[in-house]
Design a protein around this motif. Structure first.
Motif, PDB file in Angstrom:
ATOM      1  N   ALA A 133      82.345  49.506   8.270  1.00  0.00           N
ATOM      2  CA  ALA A 133      82.186  50.833   7.349  1.00  0.00           C
ATOM      3  C   ALA A 133      80.787  51.613   7.646  1.00  0.00           C
ATOM      4  CB  ALA A 133      81.970  50.365   5.636  1.00  0.00           C
ATOM      5  N   TYR A 134      79.970  50.861   7.635  1.00  0.00           N
ATOM      6  CA  TYR A 134      78.469  51.265   8.226  1.00  0.00           C
ATOM      7  C   TYR A 134      78.585  52.208   9.248  1.00  0.00           C
ATOM      8  CZ  TYR A 134      73.695  52.041   9.708  1.00  0.00           C
ATOM      9  OH  TYR A 134      72.357  52.450  10.175  1.00  0.00           O
ATOM     10  N   LEU A 135      79.081  51.812  10.303  1.00  0.00           N
ATOM     11  CA  LEU A 135      79.344  52.387  11.436  1.00  0.00           C
ATOM     12  C   LEU A 135      80.019  53.787  11.523  1.00  0.00           C
ATOM     13  CD1 LEU A 135      79.483  49.680  14.283  1.00  0.00           C
ATOM     14  CD2 LEU A 135      77.638  51.205  13.829  1.00  0.00           C
ATOM     15  N   SER A 136      81.185  53.682  10.607  1.00  0.00           N
ATOM     16  CA  SER A 136      81.986  54.661  10.119  1.00  0.00           C
ATOM     17  C   SER A 136      81.523  56.051   9.729  1.00  0.00           C
ATOM     18  CB  SER A 136      83.361  54.221   9.357  1.00  0.00           C
ATOM     19  OG  SER A 136      84.081  53.431   9.945  1.00  0.00           O
ATOM     20  N   THR A 137      80.312  55.650   8.859  1.00  0.00           N
ATOM     21  CA  THR A 137      79.409  56.673   8.283  1.00  0.00           C
ATOM     22  C   THR A 137      78.856  57.517   9.358  1.00  0.00           C
ATOM     23  OG1 THR A 137      77.441  55.505   7.975  1.00  0.00           O
ATOM     24  CG2 THR A 137      78.915  55.268   6.240  1.00  0.00           C
ATOM     25  N   TYR A 138      78.498  56.859  10.334  1.00  0.00           N
ATOM     26  CA  TYR A 138      77.618  57.735  11.687  1.00  0.00           C
ATOM     27  C   TYR A 138      78.908  58.541  12.362  1.00  0.00           C
ATOM     28  CZ  TYR A 138      72.980  56.386  10.762  1.00  0.00           C
ATOM     29  OH  TYR A 138      71.742  56.301  10.450  1.00  0.00           O
ATOM     30  N   VAL A 139      80.053  58.368  12.243  1.00  0.00           N
ATOM     31  CA  VAL A 139      81.019  58.965  12.780  1.00  0.00           C
ATOM     32  C   VAL A 139      80.790  60.552  12.170  1.00  0.00           C
ATOM     33  CG1 VAL A 139      83.495  59.721  13.237  1.00  0.00           C
ATOM     34  CG2 VAL A 139      82.580  57.343  13.581  1.00  0.00           C
ATOM     35  N   MET A 140      80.712  60.726  10.833  1.00  0.00           N
ATOM     36  CA  MET A 140      80.377  61.615  10.287  1.00  0.00           C
ATOM     37  C   MET A 140      78.978  62.350  10.591  1.00  0.00           C
ATOM     38  SD  MET A 140      81.258  63.833   7.748  1.00  0.00           S
ATOM     39  CE  MET A 140      82.534  63.001   6.252  1.00  0.00           C
ATOM     40  N   ARG A 169      86.721  65.233   9.063  1.00  0.00           N
ATOM     41  CA  ARG A 169      87.357  66.078   8.109  1.00  0.00           C
ATOM     42  C   ARG A 169      88.016  65.521   6.928  1.00  0.00           C
ATOM     43  NH1 ARG A 169      91.278  71.005   9.021  1.00  0.00           N
ATOM     44  NH2 ARG A 169      91.938  71.492   6.665  1.00  0.00           N
ATOM     45  N   GLN A 170      89.017  64.302   7.513  1.00  0.00           N
ATOM     46  CA  GLN A 170      89.634  63.393   6.623  1.00  0.00           C
ATOM     47  C   GLN A 170      88.578  62.614   5.647  1.00  0.00           C
ATOM     48  OE1 GLN A 170      91.747  60.700   9.243  1.00  0.00           O
ATOM     49  NE2 GLN A 170      93.037  62.452  10.031  1.00  0.00           N
ATOM     50  N   MET A 171      87.362  62.061   6.225  1.00  0.00           N
ATOM     51  CA  MET A 171      86.428  61.711   5.303  1.00  0.00           C
ATOM     52  C   MET A 171      85.983  62.516   4.245  1.00  0.00           C
ATOM     53  SD  MET A 171      84.451  58.711   7.558  1.00  0.00           S
ATOM     54  CE  MET A 171      84.046  59.710   9.017  1.00  0.00           C
ATOM     55  N   LEU A 172      85.660  63.690   4.533  1.00  0.00           N
ATOM     56  CA  LEU A 172      85.268  64.729   3.881  1.00  0.00           C
ATOM     57  C   LEU A 172      86.081  64.936   2.561  1.00  0.00           C
ATOM     58  CD1 LEU A 172      82.937  66.297   2.688  1.00  0.00           C
ATOM     59  CD2 LEU A 172      83.636  68.193   4.414  1.00  0.00           C
ATOM     60  N   GLU A 173      87.480  64.931   3.137  1.00  0.00           N
ATOM     61  CA  GLU A 173      88.387  65.433   1.938  1.00  0.00           C
ATOM     62  C   GLU A 173      88.644  64.198   0.972  1.00  0.00           C
ATOM     63  OE1 GLU A 173      91.436  68.370   4.407  1.00  0.00           O
ATOM     64  OE2 GLU A 173      91.673  66.327   4.645  1.00  0.00           O
TER      65      GLU A 173
END
Length: 219
Positions: A133-140, A169-173
Protein backbone atom coordinates in the motif's frame (compact mmCIF):
# COMPACT_ATOMS: atom_id res chain seq x y z
CA UNK A 1 3.86 -4.61 -14.09
CA UNK A 2 5.42 -3.11 -10.95
CA UNK A 3 4.06 0.42 -11.26
CA UNK A 4 6.20 1.73 -8.41
CA UNK A 5 9.39 0.77 -10.23
CA UNK A 6 8.05 1.71 -13.67
CA UNK A 7 6.91 5.22 -12.75
CA UNK A 8 9.99 5.93 -10.63
CA UNK A 9 12.40 4.80 -13.32
CA UNK A 10 10.61 6.97 -15.90
CA UNK A 11 10.75 10.04 -13.67
CA UNK A 12 14.44 9.57 -12.88
CA UNK A 13 15.23 9.07 -16.57
CA UNK A 14 13.42 12.31 -17.44
CA UNK A 15 15.49 14.22 -14.86
CA UNK A 16 18.70 12.61 -16.10
CA UNK A 17 18.00 13.87 -19.61
CA UNK A 18 17.47 17.51 -18.65
CA UNK A 19 19.82 20.25 -19.79
CA UNK A 20 21.41 22.38 -17.09
CA UNK A 21 19.30 25.39 -18.04
CA UNK A 22 16.11 23.39 -17.48
CA UNK A 23 16.74 23.34 -13.73
CA UNK A 24 16.15 27.10 -13.55
CA UNK A 25 12.75 26.85 -15.26
CA UNK A 26 9.52 26.87 -13.24
CA UNK A 27 7.93 23.56 -12.34
CA UNK A 28 4.28 22.71 -11.96
CA UNK A 29 4.61 23.16 -8.19
CA UNK A 30 3.68 26.75 -7.44
CA UNK A 31 6.76 28.71 -6.37
CA UNK A 32 9.21 25.90 -7.12
CA UNK A 33 11.78 25.74 -9.88
CA UNK A 34 12.66 22.42 -11.46
CA UNK A 35 15.75 22.29 -9.22
CA UNK A 36 13.51 22.57 -6.14
CA UNK A 37 11.28 19.77 -7.39
CA UNK A 38 14.28 17.50 -8.05
CA UNK A 39 15.56 18.21 -4.53
CA UNK A 40 12.12 17.21 -3.24
CA UNK A 41 12.39 13.94 -5.18
CA UNK A 42 15.66 13.21 -3.37
CA UNK A 43 13.85 13.72 -0.06
CA UNK A 44 11.07 11.43 -1.30
CA UNK A 45 13.62 8.74 -2.12
CA UNK A 46 15.05 9.07 1.39
CA UNK A 47 11.55 8.65 2.80
CA UNK A 48 11.08 5.43 0.82
CA UNK A 49 14.33 4.01 2.19
CA UNK A 50 13.54 5.04 5.76
CA UNK A 51 9.99 3.71 5.68
CA UNK A 52 10.89 0.36 4.15
CA UNK A 53 13.49 -0.01 6.92
CA UNK A 54 10.89 0.75 9.62
CA UNK A 55 8.98 -2.51 10.21
CA UNK A 56 5.80 -2.54 12.30
CA UNK A 57 3.91 -5.37 13.97
CA UNK A 58 0.57 -3.64 14.40
CA UNK A 59 -2.43 -3.83 12.11
CA UNK A 60 -2.49 -1.36 9.21
CA UNK A 61 -4.12 1.93 10.09
CA UNK A 62 -4.19 3.28 6.53
CA UNK A 63 -4.03 2.05 2.95
CA UNK A 64 -2.99 3.58 -0.38
CA UNK A 65 -6.16 5.72 -0.44
CA UNK A 66 -6.59 6.74 3.20
CA UNK A 67 -2.85 7.49 3.44
CA UNK A 68 -3.54 10.87 1.88
CA UNK A 69 -4.80 13.86 3.83
CA UNK A 70 -7.09 15.70 1.41
CA UNK A 71 -7.70 19.43 1.49
CA UNK A 72 -8.98 22.07 -0.88
CA UNK A 73 -6.06 24.44 -0.35
CA UNK A 74 -2.96 24.17 -2.58
CA UNK A 75 0.40 24.59 -0.83
CA UNK A 76 1.66 28.16 -0.53
CA UNK A 77 5.36 27.37 -0.11
CA UNK A 78 5.30 28.72 3.45
CA UNK A 79 5.50 25.28 5.05
CA UNK A 80 8.89 24.96 6.82
CA UNK A 81 9.81 21.81 4.89
CA UNK A 82 8.90 23.43 1.57
CA UNK A 83 11.09 26.41 2.43
CA UNK A 84 13.93 24.11 3.48
CA UNK A 85 13.68 22.27 0.16
CA UNK A 86 14.23 25.49 -1.77
CA UNK A 87 17.29 26.36 0.31
CA UNK A 88 18.74 22.87 -0.08
CA UNK A 89 18.22 22.95 -3.84
CA UNK A 90 20.00 26.29 -4.12
CA UNK A 91 22.95 24.92 -2.12
CA UNK A 92 23.67 22.33 -4.82
CA UNK A 93 24.64 25.13 -7.27
CA UNK A 94 25.62 22.64 -10.00
CA UNK A 95 22.62 20.85 -11.56
CA UNK A 96 24.92 17.88 -12.18
CA UNK A 97 25.16 17.35 -8.43
CA UNK A 98 21.38 17.21 -8.15
CA UNK A 99 21.28 14.67 -10.98
CA UNK A 100 23.99 12.59 -9.33
CA UNK A 101 22.34 12.60 -5.91
CA UNK A 102 18.94 11.69 -7.35
CA UNK A 103 20.45 8.87 -9.40
CA UNK A 104 22.40 7.59 -6.39
CA UNK A 105 19.73 7.58 -3.70
CA UNK A 106 16.89 7.18 -6.22
CA UNK A 107 18.39 3.95 -7.57
CA UNK A 108 18.70 2.63 -4.01
CA UNK A 109 15.07 3.49 -3.29
CA UNK A 110 14.02 1.77 -6.50
CA UNK A 111 15.90 -1.39 -5.57
CA UNK A 112 14.47 -1.35 -2.05
CA UNK A 113 10.97 -1.02 -3.42
CA UNK A 114 11.46 -3.87 -5.89
CA UNK A 115 12.81 -6.16 -3.16
CA UNK A 116 10.22 -5.31 -0.51
CA UNK A 117 7.74 -7.93 0.68
CA UNK A 118 4.44 -6.28 -0.27
CA UNK A 119 2.63 -8.01 2.62
CA UNK A 120 5.03 -6.73 5.31
CA UNK A 121 4.02 -3.77 7.46
CA UNK A 122 5.91 -0.52 7.69
CA UNK A 123 5.54 2.68 9.66
CA UNK A 124 5.47 6.27 8.42
CA UNK A 125 3.86 9.51 9.64
CA UNK A 126 2.79 7.68 12.83
CA UNK A 127 0.69 5.28 10.73
CA UNK A 128 1.04 1.63 9.74
CA UNK A 129 0.62 0.41 6.15
CA UNK A 130 1.48 -2.70 4.24
CA UNK A 131 4.59 -2.15 2.15
CA UNK A 132 2.46 -2.73 -0.95
CA UNK A 133 0.00 0.00 0.00
CA UNK A 134 2.83 2.37 0.87
CA UNK A 135 4.56 1.81 -2.47
CA UNK A 136 1.25 2.32 -4.27
CA UNK A 137 1.00 5.81 -2.78
CA UNK A 138 4.24 6.60 -4.56
CA UNK A 139 2.79 5.66 -7.93
CA UNK A 140 0.57 8.70 -7.40
CA UNK A 141 3.47 10.76 -6.03
CA UNK A 142 5.83 9.93 -8.90
CA UNK A 143 3.14 10.49 -11.54
CA UNK A 144 1.98 13.87 -10.22
CA UNK A 145 5.54 15.10 -9.82
CA UNK A 146 6.43 13.88 -13.30
CA UNK A 147 3.61 16.12 -14.55
CA UNK A 148 5.05 18.92 -12.42
CA UNK A 149 8.49 18.33 -13.89
CA UNK A 150 7.46 18.71 -17.53
CA UNK A 151 4.86 21.44 -16.99
CA UNK A 152 7.06 24.26 -18.34
CA UNK A 153 9.85 22.36 -20.04
CA UNK A 154 10.45 22.34 -23.81
CA UNK A 155 8.57 19.83 -25.91
CA UNK A 156 10.35 16.53 -26.15
CA UNK A 157 10.93 15.90 -22.45
CA UNK A 158 9.04 12.63 -21.83
CA UNK A 159 6.05 12.75 -19.52
CA UNK A 160 4.82 10.05 -17.13
CA UNK A 161 3.97 6.56 -18.43
CA UNK A 162 0.40 5.95 -19.52
CA UNK A 163 0.07 3.10 -17.01
CA UNK A 164 0.98 5.41 -14.14
CA UNK A 165 -1.43 8.08 -15.34
CA UNK A 166 -4.30 5.58 -15.55
CA UNK A 167 -3.59 4.05 -12.13
CA UNK A 168 -3.25 7.48 -10.52
CA UNK A 169 -6.52 8.66 -12.03
CA UNK A 170 -8.25 5.58 -10.65
CA UNK A 171 -6.79 6.23 -7.20
CA UNK A 172 -7.82 9.90 -7.28
CA UNK A 173 -11.36 8.95 -8.31
CA UNK A 174 -11.56 6.44 -5.45
CA UNK A 175 -10.25 9.03 -3.01
CA UNK A 176 -12.81 11.54 -4.27
CA UNK A 177 -15.59 8.96 -4.36
CA UNK A 178 -16.57 9.94 -7.87
CA UNK A 179 -15.41 9.68 -11.49
CA UNK A 180 -14.16 12.38 -13.79
CA UNK A 181 -15.93 12.68 -17.16
CA UNK A 182 -14.86 10.16 -19.78
CA UNK A 183 -13.97 13.10 -22.03
CA UNK A 184 -11.11 13.97 -19.67
CA UNK A 185 -7.77 12.38 -20.45
CA UNK A 186 -6.00 10.78 -17.49
CA UNK A 187 -3.54 13.67 -17.48
CA UNK A 188 -6.26 16.32 -17.50
CA UNK A 189 -8.19 14.54 -14.75
CA UNK A 190 -5.08 14.60 -12.55
CA UNK A 191 -4.09 18.18 -13.36
CA UNK A 192 -7.56 19.62 -12.85
CA UNK A 193 -8.49 17.25 -10.05
CA UNK A 194 -5.48 18.13 -7.90
CA UNK A 195 -5.58 21.85 -8.68
CA UNK A 196 -2.51 21.91 -10.88
CA UNK A 197 -4.47 23.81 -13.48
CA UNK A 198 -7.85 25.51 -13.59
CA UNK A 199 -10.65 23.82 -15.50
CA UNK A 200 -11.82 25.57 -18.66
CA UNK A 201 -15.42 26.71 -18.94
CA UNK A 202 -16.18 23.67 -21.10
CA UNK A 203 -14.56 21.34 -18.59
CA UNK A 204 -16.47 22.88 -15.69
CA UNK A 205 -19.71 22.29 -17.57
CA UNK A 206 -18.71 18.65 -18.10
CA UNK A 207 -17.72 18.28 -14.44
CA UNK A 208 -21.10 19.51 -13.22
CA UNK A 209 -21.42 19.45 -9.41
CA UNK A 210 -17.96 17.91 -9.09
CA UNK A 211 -16.47 21.26 -10.18
CA UNK A 212 -17.57 22.77 -6.86
CA UNK A 213 -15.58 20.18 -4.91
CA UNK A 214 -12.28 20.82 -6.65
CA UNK A 215 -9.40 20.71 -6.04
CA UNK A 216 -8.48 17.55 -4.15
CA UNK A 217 -5.08 18.53 -2.78
CA UNK A 218 -3.23 15.45 -1.57
CA UNK A 219 -0.81 15.79 1.32
Amino acid sequence: MDLFSHTWAALRAAVAGLADEDFARPSGCDGWLVQDLVCHLIIDAQDVLITLATPEDGAPTRDELTYWDVSGTPPTGEDPLDALTVRLAAAYRDPGLLKFHLDDIGSAAGRAGALADRTSRVGTRDEVLTAGAYLSTYVMEWTLHHLDLVAHLPAGVPGPPAEGLAASRQMLERIAGTSFPASFSDEDALLVGTGRRTATAKERAELGELAERLPFVLN
